[in-house]
Design a protein around this motif. Structure first.
Motif, PDB file in Angstrom:
ATOM      1  N   ILE A  47       0.838  -1.208   0.000  1.00 16.16           N
ATOM      2  CA  ILE A  47       0.000   0.000   0.000  1.00 16.16           C
ATOM      3  C   ILE A  47       0.872   1.258   0.000  1.00 16.16           C
ATOM      4  CG2 ILE A  47      -2.014  -1.063   1.041  1.00 16.16           C
ATOM      5  CD1 ILE A  47      -1.137  -0.031   3.728  1.00 16.16           C
ATOM      6  N   GLY A  48       0.388   2.257  -0.724  1.00 21.03           N
ATOM      7  CA  GLY A  48       1.125   3.510  -0.820  1.00 21.03           C
ATOM      8  C   GLY A  48       0.483   4.627  -0.042  1.00 21.03           C
ATOM      9  N   ALA A  49      -0.753   4.410   0.448  1.00 24.10           N
ATOM     10  CA  ALA A  49      -1.429   5.464   1.200  1.00 24.10           C
ATOM     11  C   ALA A  49      -2.478   4.855   2.118  1.00 24.10           C
ATOM     12  CB  ALA A  49      -2.080   6.469   0.262  1.00 24.10           C
ATOM     13  N   ILE A  50      -2.537   5.361   3.342  1.00 25.40           N
ATOM     14  CA  ILE A  50      -3.574   4.982   4.293  1.00 25.40           C
ATOM     15  C   ILE A  50      -4.545   6.154   4.385  1.00 25.40           C
ATOM     16  CG2 ILE A  50      -4.109   4.286   6.654  1.00 25.40           C
ATOM     17  CD1 ILE A  50      -1.164   3.378   6.893  1.00 25.40           C
ATOM     18  N   TYR A  51      -5.801   5.906   4.107  1.00 28.73           N
ATOM     19  CA  TYR A  51      -6.834   6.943   4.133  1.00 28.73           C
ATOM     20  C   TYR A  51      -7.588   6.873   5.456  1.00 28.73           C
ATOM     21  CZ  TYR A  51      -6.240   8.103  -0.818  1.00 28.73           C
ATOM     22  OH  TYR A  51      -5.737   8.531  -2.028  1.00 28.73           O
ATOM     23  N   VAL A  52      -7.679   8.022   6.140  1.00 29.67           N
ATOM     24  CA  VAL A  52      -8.394   8.100   7.411  1.00 29.67           C
ATOM     25  C   VAL A  52      -9.318   9.314   7.399  1.00 29.67           C
ATOM     26  CG1 VAL A  52      -6.667   6.905   8.818  1.00 29.67           C
ATOM     27  CG2 VAL A  52      -6.437   9.359   8.415  1.00 29.67           C
ATOM     28  N   THR A  53     -10.383   9.251   8.178  1.00 34.74           N
ATOM     29  CA  THR A  53     -11.363  10.342   8.190  1.00 34.74           C
ATOM     30  C   THR A  53     -10.862  11.563   8.941  1.00 34.74           C
ATOM     31  OG1 THR A  53     -12.415   9.371  10.143  1.00 34.74           O
ATOM     32  CG2 THR A  53     -13.335   8.793   7.975  1.00 34.74           C
ATOM     33  N   GLU A  54      -9.994  11.359   9.918  1.00 34.01           N
ATOM     34  CA  GLU A  54      -9.492  12.488  10.703  1.00 34.01           C
ATOM     35  C   GLU A  54      -7.972  12.526  10.640  1.00 34.01           C
ATOM     36  OE1 GLU A  54     -11.052  12.203  14.644  1.00 34.01           O
ATOM     37  OE2 GLU A  54     -13.111  11.926  13.952  1.00 34.01           O
ATOM     38  N   GLY A  55      -7.330  11.840  11.593  1.00 31.48           N
ATOM     39  CA  GLY A  55      -5.877  11.813  11.650  1.00 31.48           C
ATOM     40  C   GLY A  55      -5.409  10.484  12.180  1.00 31.48           C
ATOM     41  N   VAL A  56      -4.209  10.460  12.744  1.00 25.93           N
ATOM     42  CA  VAL A  56      -3.626   9.197  13.182  1.00 25.93           C
ATOM     43  C   VAL A  56      -4.374   8.557  14.342  1.00 25.93           C
ATOM     44  CG1 VAL A  56      -1.319   9.806  12.373  1.00 25.93           C
ATOM     45  CG2 VAL A  56      -2.018  10.429  14.692  1.00 25.93           C
ATOM     46  N   SER A  57      -5.230   9.335  15.026  1.00 26.75           N
ATOM     47  CA  SER A  57      -5.996   8.751  16.127  1.00 26.75           C
ATOM     48  C   SER A  57      -6.916   7.641  15.636  1.00 26.75           C
ATOM     49  CB  SER A  57      -6.827   9.822  16.842  1.00 26.75           C
ATOM     50  OG  SER A  57      -7.789  10.379  15.962  1.00 26.75           O
ATOM     51  N   ARG A  58      -7.273   7.651  14.345  1.00 27.05           N
ATOM     52  CA  ARG A  58      -8.079   6.571  13.770  1.00 27.05           C
ATOM     53  C   ARG A  58      -7.276   5.275  13.706  1.00 27.05           C
ATOM     54  NH1 ARG A  58     -12.730   7.084  14.892  1.00 27.05           N
ATOM     55  NH2 ARG A  58     -11.613   8.199  16.502  1.00 27.05           N
TER      56      ARG A  58
END
Length: 347
Positions: A129-140
């Motif tokens: 994987i080249g990108a992790i998509y999250v709704t907010e930030g790293v807290s997800r």
């Protein structure tokens, strides 16, 4: 055909020659959409949180990742999970992975209790994987108070130059200032959790000091009335109230204890007489998970909970039965009505 290991090695060798813009460039390999909300209630009650996860599919496609998945399709799938007709899982098509295995699972837990985190770690280690998509930030991704999981994730992300993609930005841990920001965000998430727990504990103790229910099992003979509801859907409870059908059984159980002078013999006698605590009526169904009776065997044919020696001991020794409330070193008399008003002398 060139292997993935060869691609990763070439990327590693080229990192020192790439600009910041190139290190943040998307699309890159596959997009991993991390769908996680912290509490089971958010799955069933927070439509906006679910909708935000689905919209990450549109963001990934806008970034250039190829897939036949649509935000509408993902939202419908998530709505089925909300309704309980589907289990949290994974949707994958083309260059997009939507992993919602950790819906309703706390970010403080390790990967052996979070299948979504375990899947993410495996994909990072393989360089897929080249990108992790999250709704907010790293807290997800994690709120590990010990910071072990965040450090592991950052290390793996840097090794594979896997970006963190939010609706507002793209950050690459291969860029020093991006690494520092991601590290600070993980640290902030851990601090927020610590502050939240302190605040929650303080509020809980304040409620307990007022004699209000704060989550401990409710003894037989009582129920707790709902007086409000929080934004996350959880209930706010008042002080203990007498539940007369169970209070009447308390009297019968204590009479048997006085007669037999043994909790075991008293429980055996009550079982022989088919005496049970009746199940709560529909309007008090929420008490089924809050009463201490949930630890007792359910006798379905008699529509109630069995009276065990442990239950009898609790009736005879728990000061809540006669209106006392203990919070820390504080003892509140007449905090609530006794389950035995004027009846103990009759035993």
């Amino acid at each position: 055909m060139i292997s993935i290991e060869k691609i990763i090695e070439e990327r590693k060798q080229a990192k020192g020659q790439l600009s910041n813009e190139e290190l943040r460039l998307l699309p890159d390999r596959e997009a991993f959409i991390n769908g996680r909300v912290s509490k089971p209630r958010q799955i069933t009650q927070s439509k906006e949180s679910i909708r935000e996860i689905a919209h990450l599919v549109d963001l990934a496609k806008k970034d250039g990742f190829k897939t036949n998945l649509s935000s509408t399709q993902v939202e419908q799938w998530l709505e089925q999970i909300q309704a309980g007709t589907e289990m949290p899982g994974i949707l994958e098509d083309g260059e997009v992975i939507v992993d919602c295995q950790d819906l309703g699972i706390s970010g403080t837990l390790s990967e052996d209790r979070r299948p979504g985190l375990a899947h993410l770690t495996k994909c990072l280690e393989a360089g897929e994987i080249g990108a992790i998509y999250v709704t907010e930030g790293v807290s997800r991704l994690s709120r590990d108070p010990d910071r072990i999981i965040p450090r592991t994730l950052l290390k793996l992300m840097k090794q594979a130059n896997c970006k963190l993609r939010t609706p507002d930005s793209v950050l690459s841990p291969c860029i020093e200032r991006d690494w520092e920001q991601l590290d600070e965000d993980f640290e902030e998430a851990a601090k927020e959790l610590k502050t939240f727990r302190k605040r929650l504990h303080r509020r809980k103790m304040q409620k307990a000091d007022r004699g209000e229910h704060v989550g401990s099992p409710v003894p037989p003979g009582f129920y707790v009335p709902i007086v409000g509801q929080k934004n996350d859907g959880s209930y706010v409870f008042d002080k203990l109230k007498v539940h007369q059908p169970h209070a009447d059984i308390n009297i019968i159980a204590l009479k048997e204890l006085v007669h037999w002078r043994s909790g075991i013999l008293a429980a055996r006698a009550l079982r022989g007489k088919h005496v049970v605590y009746p199940f709560f009526p529909p309007e008090l169904a929420y008490m089924n998970t809050r009463t201490s009776l949930k630890r007792s065997p359910r006798i379905e044919e008699e529509k109630g909970w069995a009276i065990t020696p442990e239950v009898i001991k609790g009736i005879a020794t728990n000061l809540k039965q006669i209106g006392f409330w203990i919070s820390g070193d504080q003892i509140i008399e007449n905090n609530h009505l006794s389950a035995f008003p004027g009846k103990l002398l009759d035993l």
